[in-house]
Design a protein around this motif. Sequence first.
Motif, mmCIF file in Angstrom:
data_model
loop_
_atom_site.group_PDB
_atom_site.id
_atom_site.type_symbol
_atom_site.label_atom_id
_atom_site.label_comp_id
_atom_site.label_asym_id
_atom_site.label_seq_id
_atom_site.Cartn_x
_atom_site.Cartn_y
_atom_site.Cartn_z
ATOM 1 N N UNK A 36 0.839 -1.196 0.000
ATOM 2 C CA UNK A 36 0.000 0.000 0.000
ATOM 3 C C UNK A 36 0.872 1.243 0.000
ATOM 4 N N UNK A 37 0.250 2.386 -0.227
ATOM 5 C CA UNK A 37 0.947 3.669 -0.207
ATOM 6 C C UNK A 37 0.259 4.585 0.795
ATOM 7 N N UNK A 38 1.072 5.403 1.488
ATOM 8 C CA UNK A 38 0.525 6.311 2.494
ATOM 9 C C UNK A 38 1.303 7.623 2.473
ATOM 10 N N UNK A 39 0.591 8.686 2.712
ATOM 11 C CA UNK A 39 1.192 10.006 2.873
ATOM 12 C C UNK A 39 0.848 10.510 4.263
ATOM 13 N N UNK A 40 1.867 10.865 5.037
ATOM 14 C CA UNK A 40 1.672 11.382 6.392
ATOM 15 C C UNK A 40 2.105 12.839 6.424
ATOM 16 N N UNK A 41 1.183 13.720 6.789
ATOM 17 C CA UNK A 41 1.445 15.158 6.859
ATOM 18 C C UNK A 41 1.186 15.657 8.271
ATOM 19 N N UNK A 42 2.145 16.358 8.845
ATOM 20 C CA UNK A 42 1.930 17.052 10.108
ATOM 21 C C UNK A 42 1.748 18.533 9.823
ATOM 22 N N UNK A 43 0.951 19.185 10.630
ATOM 23 C CA UNK A 43 0.698 20.600 10.412
ATOM 24 C C UNK A 43 0.356 21.326 11.686
ATOM 25 N N UNK A 44 0.323 22.640 11.593
ATOM 26 C CA UNK A 44 0.042 23.518 12.728
ATOM 27 C C UNK A 44 -1.218 24.326 12.444
ATOM 28 N N UNK A 45 -2.026 24.499 13.459
ATOM 29 C CA UNK A 45 -3.255 25.277 13.321
ATOM 30 C C UNK A 45 -2.907 26.761 13.379
ATOM 31 N N UNK A 46 -3.296 27.489 12.332
ATOM 32 C CA UNK A 46 -3.033 28.924 12.263
ATOM 33 C C UNK A 46 -4.338 29.700 12.442
#
Length: 617
Positions: A151-161
């Motif tokens: 399988x393929x996966x994309x993991x993105x972390x982010x900050x609430x602005x």
Amino acid sequence: MARSMLDPETRLLYGDSLKAPPGYEFDCGVATTFSMDFETALAISVSIAFLVSKNRDDVLSDHVALLEAVERTAKRLVVYADAGQIHADRGEGSRLTSLLEKTIVEVKSPGDGSFHPKLWAMRFKPLDHDDPIKMRLLILSRNLTRDRSWDAALSLDGTVLSRPSAGNRPLHDLLKQLPSMAVGSMDDARRRMTLAMADELRYVEWDMPPGCDALDLHVNGIGAGGWKPAKSRSIAVMSPFIDEEALEHLAALAPRAAKKLISRPDQLACISKATLGKFEQVLVLDEMAEGDDGEEPLPNEQQGLHAKIFVQEDGRRTTLTLGSGNATRTALLNKRGQSTRNVEVFASLHGQKSKLGSIDDILGDQGFGRMLRAFEPDEVEATAAQEVAAEQRLLDARRTLARGVLSLRCEALQDDTKRWRLWLIPSDGLQLGELGRIRAWPITLGEGHAKDVLDGVRTDSPIDLGSVPLVDLTRFIAMEITDLATGRSEIFSTGLDVEGMPEERDLAILNWVVDSRQKFMAYLRLLLASFIEHPLPPPNKTNGNAKGDWGSGADDEPILEDLMRALCAGDGRLGAVDRLVTRMEACAKDGTDDRLPPHFKELWRVFRTVLETQDAR
């Protein structure tokens, strides 16, 4: 570098991808999946609650850790799954699965296709209150199952602005509509949590993956927008499931260079030579890569290719799109002004070819291509039309049975057995003429308690599913459906609305797990462990009668130091202990053997007094 994106040596464990970032803890999460199994959902709870990834079998055998993991996460998590696509086994299911009844919400696609997106949206709160809230987005091709496929996966972390980002609007729109897709009743707290998550996602700025200078998020099946590849100089398609119409459309987008088509042999065998001939290379996963651990797959367990990836080149630019959607008409193609039949989610990564990689970099011999071989047109036969038709009939029947036409009723038996009678209540007078048989049973009891229910479903007659101990009452019912024409059978599970579910059922499950003073002490040590500093306390295997990694140490082992550390930390651990003690005291009042060691009860009276004093301040 681009190689790392689809390099077979670069792997992401499902459990690891759900752990909180350093300095943060899990606050809440919303997940979507096409199919799921209960064991994986339980195991995932351990990864989220205890910040560890353990062997699946070890996790599932450790009832104390599972119970606490579900207690910690179930109220802060909701999983939306396609109605009729929850796996079931013939054997007895875990009683702990019943604690997920409000967490799992079955839904249907607005376009009457499949609800097919695979994503996680997670919120993490900082341990240092001066730090910002962090969010994580996972976009996957993987279902919430025990499959061992590629399988393929994309993991993105982010900050609430403080300002919204237009690029997050598709995610917002999807999550906002999820509660309205539910086929049964839904817990109000999880409905509010989903809507709050939808609103907060609009304000997230995502960290850009390596080699990527732009990111687009897409959702198909919601509104008239959505995604399908644009015209480009060249294109490559990796999709386990395909159809003629979608492949013709994709090849036409890059008529000079439709470079690669990667799929499963049984799917390629159903495509005409003319359509396959429009791609320079037609490839399949090499048999040596099908299952690299040498083990045979279990029932309902898939292996082989399952990743969905579209790579396009245009001049010096590359776009790599991954997500849940296959190269099929229902996933990608829609009429003007309409949605696709399936609900799907995609992420498109854009970058310079020198940084993100070319098609040959990503899918060639230096990337995933070393796991592939050329497809031989005659290596497998196309699936027989009769089998395809039977599969579709069974799918239609699943959807019909799982979309709100059945419910349950619990009635206490008027005797001293403390058992409950479970009734299956049909509605709508379903004929289901394509089926020859339906059998149903509570997942906690297994196939040995199955009842034939087809006649009752057709006549709207209540069906007696038998008498059930309190601890085995559940809203999850396994069903085996049999196609009348071919005799082919499939098993699935569905969660039904329940009338009369006793409030003390969850207490009975606790009492089943904590069935001795030793198990109580094991649970107590688990509650007192600091999972921020130490993800799990060391396993205790000194008692030969124990089950699971925690063991069940002696009930007179010193516990005072652990209680004092928790009291000084003031992080809520003692509150969790107090809730456990209160529930165990309630069990004892119902006539169950007292599982609280006498020495601990004396000690806890002191700590309970301290807690009450602190609460009064």
